[in-house]
Design an enzyme around this catalytic site. Structure first.
Site, mmCIF file in Angstrom:
data_model
loop_
_atom_site.group_PDB
_atom_site.id
_atom_site.type_symbol
_atom_site.label_atom_id
_atom_site.label_comp_id
_atom_site.label_asym_id
_atom_site.label_seq_id
_atom_site.Cartn_x
_atom_site.Cartn_y
_atom_site.Cartn_z
ATOM 1 C CG ASP A 227 -2.039 0.946 1.497
ATOM 2 O OD1 ASP A 227 -3.363 0.704 1.451
ATOM 3 O OD2 ASP A 227 -2.488 1.918 0.023
HETATM 4 C C1 GLC Z 1 -4.337 4.588 0.109
HETATM 5 C C2 GLC Z 1 -5.368 3.655 -0.087
HETATM 6 C C3 GLC Z 1 -5.103 1.950 -1.111
HETATM 7 C C4 GLC Z 1 -4.883 2.983 -2.428
HETATM 8 C C5 GLC Z 1 -3.539 3.280 -1.858
HETATM 9 C C6 GLC Z 1 -3.382 4.501 -3.248
HETATM 10 O O1 GLC Z 1 -3.964 4.646 0.497
HETATM 11 O O2 GLC Z 1 -5.066 2.497 1.308
HETATM 12 O O3 GLC Z 1 -6.813 1.772 -1.334
HETATM 13 O O4 GLC Z 1 -4.898 1.934 -3.610
HETATM 14 O O5 GLC Z 1 -3.561 4.370 -1.249
HETATM 15 O O6 GLC Z 1 -4.456 5.493 -3.317
#
Ligand code: GLC
Length: 705
Positions: A227
């Site tokens: 993430d």
């Molecule tokens: C965020 C989210 C994830 C998302 C990523 C990119 O923190 O937890 O679901 O796809 O970052 O935006």
């Protein structure tokens, strides 16, 4: 894992620097991708673009079809429709030049407070898996890589980057992992790790989860990305099985790529700062120089780096990116608008109805509430969408009605927190600028003089923050009570992320749950209120008083000292309510229809298929979701749920007609995970219940194992 000769040769031809450039992100020079790999020009590897999200493709400053929230999609109990929505999002990702969709989100809905429940499907692992698989198949049918997320046990937003989900192997296997397994079995090309720890270890460092289970046991051939800023270490993560560090840039570079150089990550209102990535990880690139040094030091095998690169290139080849054979895609087409409306309509759940619904075309209607004046596109966070066109609830009712329709706001607007207002500014006025009067009395007066009052209420949720309670925010409960006192034909439309408390439900004539219905909000709600479509939705989560849910002790949620103990085990959702005498307000699977159905002639046609005849005994066509539950034999010293959801089949049944329906029983409903023996099917008699919900069983049969 063996890779194709082409990929193996390509990896062998790369320099160390070129390999490293493929395992951590870089700023997207076009500023459209949320995650970006620059590729390797020298050997013809193109760039790779990654964009959110589960509710539609989000590229900064651009619109796309704003589909209903994932929980609304699950409420349709229509896997085929989920596949179609996935494919539509895939086409729109192509049209926006994105190769990877950062979705579906499919964490189990463990606590009703979680700020991202709208991005997930259900409290049940079988239903979650059905929709995870369908969306993955849909997205990837358009040659866009799907990214099931957030692997695994990211079931709350409170302190999401720090907490450890302390969960038994049995609960992991029976509840939290199956949705991801279904996504892998559907061919997912990528996987995104959760921010949290599982039993003390950050998932991005978790060898057992990422390599032993995901890659070895499930034979996942795609790549695992972190993430955003969720890579905790270099050596630990690389050796655990993480393949790609995202975004792989510093937070300053991220703001630069948003063309907002003077903004800090910490300036964005992510809700609670303690849900933010830790400063240590938000500022570094673990898989750049530090990985180079770790390989030189022999801490990470070069072969591991080769496997990381090969997995990424393998999926680029599989989906046509490597050979630049990308689909054109299409955006905001009439078909996509129809799919968005169909999902919103079919996912709408009729919770209560004393007969006031469906509305008479010529009824004079007073529409009330600030939520009526906007289209509920979703909650805050990375899934936020901007639609080309959206229909507020009141506009849909106006369009559909043949009577007079008045509007009164009644109470102040409920603000949905947004990540991106801080970055891009919020130059959009909320709602359609319909002048709302914030005096409850005016709403009461409007209701008093109308045939029917429709009060639209909402909650307000966002990524990075959980709800403090399940009450509707603001003065909405007072508004409903006041309107209901003035008109005994009051309908309440709830637009929420999941379970909310409805203290006035016995005082109103009907209650409808439409979740976050997306751009088609008003059209879908009107279609159900006027009966153009049967209320076909069913609850993918249990509604209950806040105190009745399973994880109510602080150590269970939100945790103590960053430890969240999942000591309810497998008794999540309806399994808990069946195991205690806590009565749900509305049970899992519940949903009224405008038609009436009788069930008869149930039989097992083979070990995994139950057959039943369903008759529509009403004078109007209807849509029924036939649900099957398995009741396992009692086993000494093993606590098993009373029943487990095993499958569903949705059918349209014309007035007065009968249909024969088969439901395939998911094997997961028969198995339990024994911590020493592994997957176990206890011998004995298994009850097979068939009905309209977990608490409305109509017929029963059985099967032996
Ligand atoms: C965020 C989210 C994830 C998302 C990523 C990119 O923190 O937890 O679901 O796809 O970052 O935006």
């Amino acid at each position: 894992m063996d890779h194709s000769d082409r990929i193996a040769d390509l990896v062998e031809s790369l320099t160390r620097a070129e390999k490293l450039a493929l395992v951590h992100g870089a700023p997207d020079p076009d500023g459209t991708a949320t995650g970006y790999l620059p590729g390797v020009d020298r050997v013809g590897v193109p760039e790779l673009k990654l964009a959110d999200g589960p509710l539609g493709v989000r590229t900064p400053g651009q619109a796309a079809t704003a589909f209903p929230a994932s929980i609304a999609l699950a409420a349709t109990f229509d896997d085929e429709l989920a596949r179609r929505q996935g494919a539509a999002i895939g086409r729109e990702a192509n049209a926006r030049g994105q190769d990877v969709l950062l979705g579906p989100g499919l964490n189990l809905i463990r606590v009703p407070h979680c700020g991202r429940n709208f991005e997930y499907f259900s409290e049940d692992p079988v239903l979650t898996g059905a929709f995870a698989g369908a969306v993955v198949e849909g997205v990837q049918s358009e040659d866009v890589v799907a990214t099931p997320k957030h692997f695994v046990a990211n079931n709350q937003e409170t302190k999401r980057t720090r907490v450890s989900a302390d969960v038994s192997e049995r609960a992991l296997r029976e509840c939290y992992l199956p949705g991801f397994r279904a996504a892998v079995d559907a061919g997912a090309g990528a996987m995104m790790t959760a921010y949290n720890r599982v039993n003390g270890t950050h998932v991005s460092d978790h060898h057992r989860l990422l390599t032993e289970i995901l890659k070895d046991e499930w034979e996942f051939e795609g790549f695992v990305m972190s993430d955003w800023f969720g890579t905790e270490t270099t050596v630990g993560a690389a050796n655990a099985g993480l393949d790609l560090e995202m975004p792989g840039i510093t937070s300053e570079e991220m703001m630069e790529s948003f063309d907002m150089p003077d903004l800090e990550l910490s300036d964005i209102d992510f809700g609670n700062a303690d849900a933010l990535p830790t400063p240590e990880t938000a500022g570094t690139r673990m898989f750049a120089e530090p990985l180079d040094e770790a390989i030189d030091a022999g801490e990470v095998p070069e072969a591991r780096l080769d496997d990381m690169v090969a997995r990424i290139l393998g999926q680029m080849e599989r989906f046509g990116v490597l050979d630049d054979e990308r689909n054109e895609g299409e955006i905001d087409t009439p078909e996509h608008r129809k799919i968005a409306e169909a999902v919103a309509t079919r996912g709408t759940v009729l919770l209560e109805n004393d007969g006031v619904l469906p509305l008479d075309d010529h009824a004079d209607v007073a529409v009330v509430g600030p939520a009526a004046n906007v289209a509920m596109l979703g909650g805050g966070g990375s899934s936020e969408m901007t639609a080309f066109d959206e229909t507020p609830t009141v506009d849909g009712i106006r369009e559909r009605s043949r009577g007079t329709v008045t509007y009164a706001q009644g109470v102040p607007e409920i603000e949905i927190p947004s990540f991106f207002d801080d970055i891009f500014g919020d130059d959009e006025e909320d709602g359609d600028g319909e002048p709302g009067d914030v005096a409850i009395d005016d709403a009461v007066e409007a209701a008093r003089t109308a045939d029917v009052a429709v009060v639209v209420v909402q909650d307000a949720t966002t990524e990075a923050e959980d709800r403090d309670d399940l009450r509707l925010p603001g003065d909405q409960d007072d508004l409903v009570e006041a309107v209901a006192a003035a008109n005994d034909r009051t309908v309440v439309v709830v637009q929420s992320s999941g379970p909310v408390e409805l203290p006035w439900r016995d005082d109103v004539a009907a209650v409808v749950e439409s979740w976050y219905p997306g751009q088609a909000d008003g059209d879908a709600v009107a279609s159900v209120l006027y009966g153009d479509a049967d209320a076909g939705g069913r609850l993918p989560v249990t509604f209950a008083p806040e105190s009745a849910y399973p994880a109510t002790e602080p150590h269970q949620y939100p945790g103590v000292d960053d430890e969240v103990r999942y000591d309810e085990g497998v008794f999540v959702g309806y399994r808990h309510f069946d195991d205690t005498d806590a009565e749900p307000t509305y049970p899992f699977g519940h949903g009224l229809s405008y038609a009436e159905f009788d069930y008869r002639d149930v039989e097992m046609v083979d070990d995994e298929t139950v057959r039943v005849t369903v008759e529509n005994t009403s004078a109007r066509d209807g849509r029924e979701v036939v649900q099957a539950y398995v009741r396992p034999p009692r086993v000494a010293d093993v606590d098993r749920p009373l029943r487990e959801f095993a499958g569903h089949t949705a059918v349209e049944i014309p007035a007065g007609e009968s249909v024969t329906v088969d439901v395939t029983l998911d094997d997961l409903a028969f198995r339990r995970y024994d911590e020493s023996d592994g997957w176990t099917v206890d011998p004995g008699a298994y009850g097979v219940e068939v009905g309209r919900s977990s608490r409305d069983v109509r017929v029963e049969t059985g099967v032996s194992r």
